[in-house]
Enzyme design. Structure first.
Site, PDB file in Angstrom:
ATOM      1  N   GLU A 408       2.090   3.933 -12.349  1.00 25.69           N
ATOM      2  CA  GLU A 408       2.486   2.553 -12.663  1.00 25.69           C
ATOM      3  C   GLU A 408       2.972   2.432 -14.099  1.00 25.69           C
ATOM      4  O   GLU A 408       2.526   1.575 -14.870  1.00 25.69           O
ATOM      5  CB  GLU A 408       1.326   1.597 -12.363  1.00 25.69           C
ATOM      6  CG  GLU A 408       0.925   1.620 -10.896  1.00 25.69           C
ATOM      7  CD  GLU A 408      -0.188   0.645 -10.541  1.00 25.69           C
ATOM      8  OE1 GLU A 408      -0.727   0.004 -11.461  1.00 25.69           O
ATOM      9  OE2 GLU A 408      -0.510   0.518  -9.352  1.00 25.69           O
ATOM     10  N   GLU A 484      -0.487   5.187  -3.695  1.00 23.92           N
ATOM     11  CA  GLU A 484      -1.743   4.448  -3.878  1.00 23.92           C
ATOM     12  C   GLU A 484      -1.722   3.299  -2.888  1.00 23.92           C
ATOM     13  O   GLU A 484      -0.791   2.491  -2.897  1.00 23.92           O
ATOM     14  CB  GLU A 484      -1.884   3.954  -5.313  1.00 23.92           C
ATOM     15  CG  GLU A 484      -3.239   3.353  -5.642  1.00 23.92           C
ATOM     16  CD  GLU A 484      -3.371   3.063  -7.137  1.00 23.92           C
ATOM     17  OE1 GLU A 484      -2.997   3.950  -7.937  1.00 23.92           O
ATOM     18  OE2 GLU A 484      -3.804   1.963  -7.498  1.00 23.92           O
TER      19      GLU A 484
END
Length: 792
Positions: A408, A484
């Site tokens: 991220e 994820e």
């Protein structure tokens, strides 16, 4: 010929793990004896003042800064710490180095008072050449390690101290460079395998003409299966190819390993030898066949794991890691993502031997900081070195199937970010052309617009599974990974009424429902990912957030005190499976059947009230009975999300007694049953250990589940009795944990309350063989139970 041995002949290396004899201090004045690996903060006390952060968590969509009291675990990891230990270099060795597998953080290493090395990143391994600083005449040497942890440098609990092993390696000046050896499978055809080997020799000699290397592969029965040898080139390198017949391939189901013996000779005399294990396997990812292991397509069934081990903190331990991996394998998982940092060698060796694929991750941030003092402080200077260290140190592990260069990353929208991605990926390719590279992206539109996603070998997307169809249309590679997924939240044994699918919000009780219907605003329930993996041919697998609860990041209770650990885990912080474990098992484990009922059936005060019942099973249908009365037969419905993988009876009215489910196979035949009964009064404690024979090495551990049960052995699901623990014989009490994210009881004190009827006690062996007894007491209730172990 250069004489490298002090006693007239060269000796192969010696390696020693430095576990005992360490002194630790926070201030440099008051010292205590500890064993390494060691986490100085795990004993607590818990307190919201430790690393109290007032921030807006952008990854959660927050715009206004608020107090995050448990974000990094509420344990005292901030500040300085020092370790010192003496060591000796055996006679006859000219070179000595210390290998640190990880020290949290910013370690500076001194040898005999001289600064010998340092490293910025607490999650990475590093080597220190001690040779220039050694005492003469075989006097003992002292290593001194200084560590510094600053506030707001982590989004979760990082731990503190020398939390991974330290190894002393003694060799001659001419030696094998451990991280210069690379063994990999280039081709498999039937039972034949082609294995390429690269070696690097480190030396202070100008001529290498008298040096030769031999590489031998030995199977699990101790038989030499192939060997090769070659002279060392003028650049110190050796490259050879070995061809194996009847190769035993490595997979999660058949984790066959070969011992690699690398021998270095000078004038036909052995001067160094390196030994490690590897596996024979190939990896490929394509649009046509997805992810292939040894030419066989499979979808990855993975979980994300943070590095802490619950009540043990960050201090790595073989028994604890083994327990984690085996629990995940029993659930049906075949892969782990080491989120969001470099793994330990110990963890990777266990994944090799037990059969667990790995995405080895590196960074949680690059240049743009996610927290004020995070890795962004070091990225520009250290990132290339950190990626190189990750790959060189771990590339011989067959379990690692891909590298991850980030999670991220805020720069994913920009051209600068795309260039950094390409640069870091190129480093991985240069050092290891056999594995693909990925990272987890949480802003799909921005990453696709900038080309950030397209540049990756494996485009990985975090959450937002509903965007997969739009994402794939912009990915020329034709596949994507759920890097994820899920982030469903729950508390073991806790159920909230009425039951509804919802975005989880904070409640006054500080818990999340184990009906598995609560997720975060950015995430989803397990079914969304099951469906994507099953229905979308271009998905190559997923990594669920997370396999186990971890210290810190207590979403959705970031602003709630005393919450100090996560709710995301499929297992709780003590390693006890939540109900959700059996949902994943029912879908992922194809080797054995699953039948699991929830909730428990002890609800005083709910008589006559609707109490939904779920069954997690791999069977297609089941019939539920309450006290022998049928509640109807349910069949899985592919067209309804929550009924595709679960069997649900939403209108059951609670009455005490017996809850029984009978499952039916595809032909409609009864195939099994599960029964839950209303518990009576607490009667006695039940102790169940994951093993009763320990290794007398001072490090082995057994994990004992303690349950409060009634006279008939039924779990008392609301029991919260306070227990004490005593260990006698050749063992010591290590820790206890009940899995309650709100508990402020210290893990390392021999007392703790049950949470929803259960907790786990950890007992560690000593270095002496003998018998061990654990005694657990509920003193107010005058209950006592013992369990016995042997240590060999």
């Amino acid at each position: 010929m250069l004489g490298v041995a002090l006693c007239g002949y060269a000796q192969p290396r010696v390696e020693k793990t430095m576990s005992d004899g360490w002194q630790f201090s926070r201030d440099g004045n008051h010292w205590e004896t500890v064993r390494v690996p060691h986490d100085w903060a795990i004993s607590g006390p818990f307190d919201k003042k430790w690393d109290l952060q007032v921030v807006a968590i952008e990854q959660n969509g927050e715009k206004v800064a608020t107090e995050k009291s448990g974000r990094s675990g509420a344990l005292p990891w901030i500040g300085d710490g020092q370790y010192k230990c003496s060591f000796e270099v055996p006679h006859g060795y000219a070179h000595a180095e210390l290998l640190f597998d990880g020290a949290m953080s910013e370690p500076v290493v001194y040898i005999n008072g001289h600064e010998a090395g340092h490293w910025a990143y607490g999650y990475n391994c590093f080597r220190v050449d001690a040779t220039p600083y050694l005492n003469k005449e075989n006097k003992p040497n002292e290593v001194w390690v200084k560590l510094r942890n600053v506030e707001e440098s982590s989004r979760w609990y990082p731990g503190a101290g020398i939390y991974r092993p330290v190894k002393l390696i003694c060799t001659q000046n001419t030696r094998i460079d451990d991280w210069g050896t690379f063994v990999r499978t280039s081709r498999i055809e039937g039972e034949r395998a082609w294995v390429d080997v690269d070696l690097q020799v480190a030396t202070d000699r100008q001529s290498l003409a008298e040096l030769a290397a031999e590489v031998t592969l030995i199977d699990e029965r101790g038989r030499t299966v192939v060997a090769g040898h070659d002279d060392v080139g003028e650049d110190g390198r050796v490259a050879m190819q070995l061809v194996m017949n009847k190769a035993q391939l490595w997979t999660p189901e058949t984790p066959h390993l070969y011992q690699v013996v690398v021998s270095l000779y000078q004038n036909h005399q052995l001067i160094d030898e390196q030994r490690f294990k590897t596996g024979i396997r190939t990896i490929r990812v394509s649009k046509e066949k997805g992810f292939e292991l040894n030419g066989v397509s499979r979808k990855i069934q993975g979980v994300c794991l943070h590095h802490d081990l619950g009540p043990l903190g960050a201090a790595v331990n073989k028994a604890a890691l083994t327990r984690q991996i085996l629990l995940m394998k029993e659930m049906g998982a075949d892969a782990i993502r080491t989120s969001h940092n470099m793994p330990s060698q110990m963890q990777m060796e266990l994944c090799d031997s037990l059969g667990m694929m790995v995405m080895a991750e590196s960074f949680d941030m690059w240049i743009y900081p996610k927290c004020k003092n995070g890795y962004a402080r070091f990225f520009k200077e250290w990132s290339d070195k950190d990626i190189e260290r990750l790959v060189r140190a771990h590339r011989n592990h067959p379990s690692i199937v891909m590298w991850s260069i980030g999670n991220e990353i805020p720069e994913q929208w920009s051209e600068e970010g795309r260039q950094i991605s390409e640069h870091l990926q190129d480093i991985c390719h240069r050092l290891d052309p056999t594995r693909p590279v990925t990272q987890g992206l949480d802003k799909a539109e921005e990453a696709l617009k900038s080309g950030f996603a397209q540049v990756m070998d494996v485009p990985g997307f975090n959450y937002r599974v509903h965007k997969y169809p739009a994402n794939i249309r912009q990915l020329p590679k034709g596949f994507l990974l759920g890097s994820e997924t899920a982030s469903t939240v729950s508390s073991r044994g806790f159920y909230r009424f009425p039951v509804k699918e919802t975005v989880s919000i904070p409640y006054k009780d500080g818990q999340c429902s184990s009906y598995d219907t609560e997720n975060c605003s950015w995430s989803n329930l397990p079914e969304d990912d099951f469906i994507a993996q099953e229905d979308l041919s271009y998905t190559i697998g997923q990594f669920v957030w997370t396999g186990f609860d971890y210290l810190g990041e207590p979403t959705p209770y970031d602003e709630y005190w005393p919450s100090r650990s996560s709710y995301f885990g499929i297992c709780d912080l003590a390693g006890l499976p939540k109900d959700r474990y059996y949902l994943y098992r029912s879908v992922w484990n194809r080797d054995s059947h699953t039948i699991h009922l929830l909730p428990h059936w002890t609800w005083p005060g709910r008589e006559g009230k609707v109490t939904p019942v779920y069954c997690y099973t791999d069977y297609p249908s089941a019939e539920l009975f309450v006290n022998g009365v049928s509640q109807g037969r349910r069949t899985k419905d592919k067209n309804q999300k929550l009924d595709r993988y679960r069997l649900r009876w939403n209108d059951v009215v609670y009455q005490p007694g017996e809850l029984r489910v009978v499952v039916y196979d595809q032909e409609g035949r009864a195939a099994g049953e599960e029964i839950i009964r209303t518990a009576g009064k607490p009667d006695h404690l039940l102790l169940e250990a994951d093993k009763t024979v320990l290794c007398a090495d001072g490090e082995d551990m057994t994990f004992v589940t303690v349950s409060m049960v009634d006279r008939m052995g039924n779990l008392v699901p609301d029991a919260d009795h306070s227990l004490t623990f005593e260990v006698e014989g050749q063992g010591v009490f290590q820790a206890a944990c009940n899995g309650d994210a709100k508990s402020l009881e210290p893990f390392t004190q021999p007392r703790m309350k049950l949470f929803n009827g259960k907790l786990v006690v950890v007992v560690r062996s000593t270095s002496c063989p003998g018998e061990i007894t654990l005694r657990v007491k509920a003193e107010k209730q005058k209950m006592e139970q013992t369990i016995h172990f042997s240590s060999k």
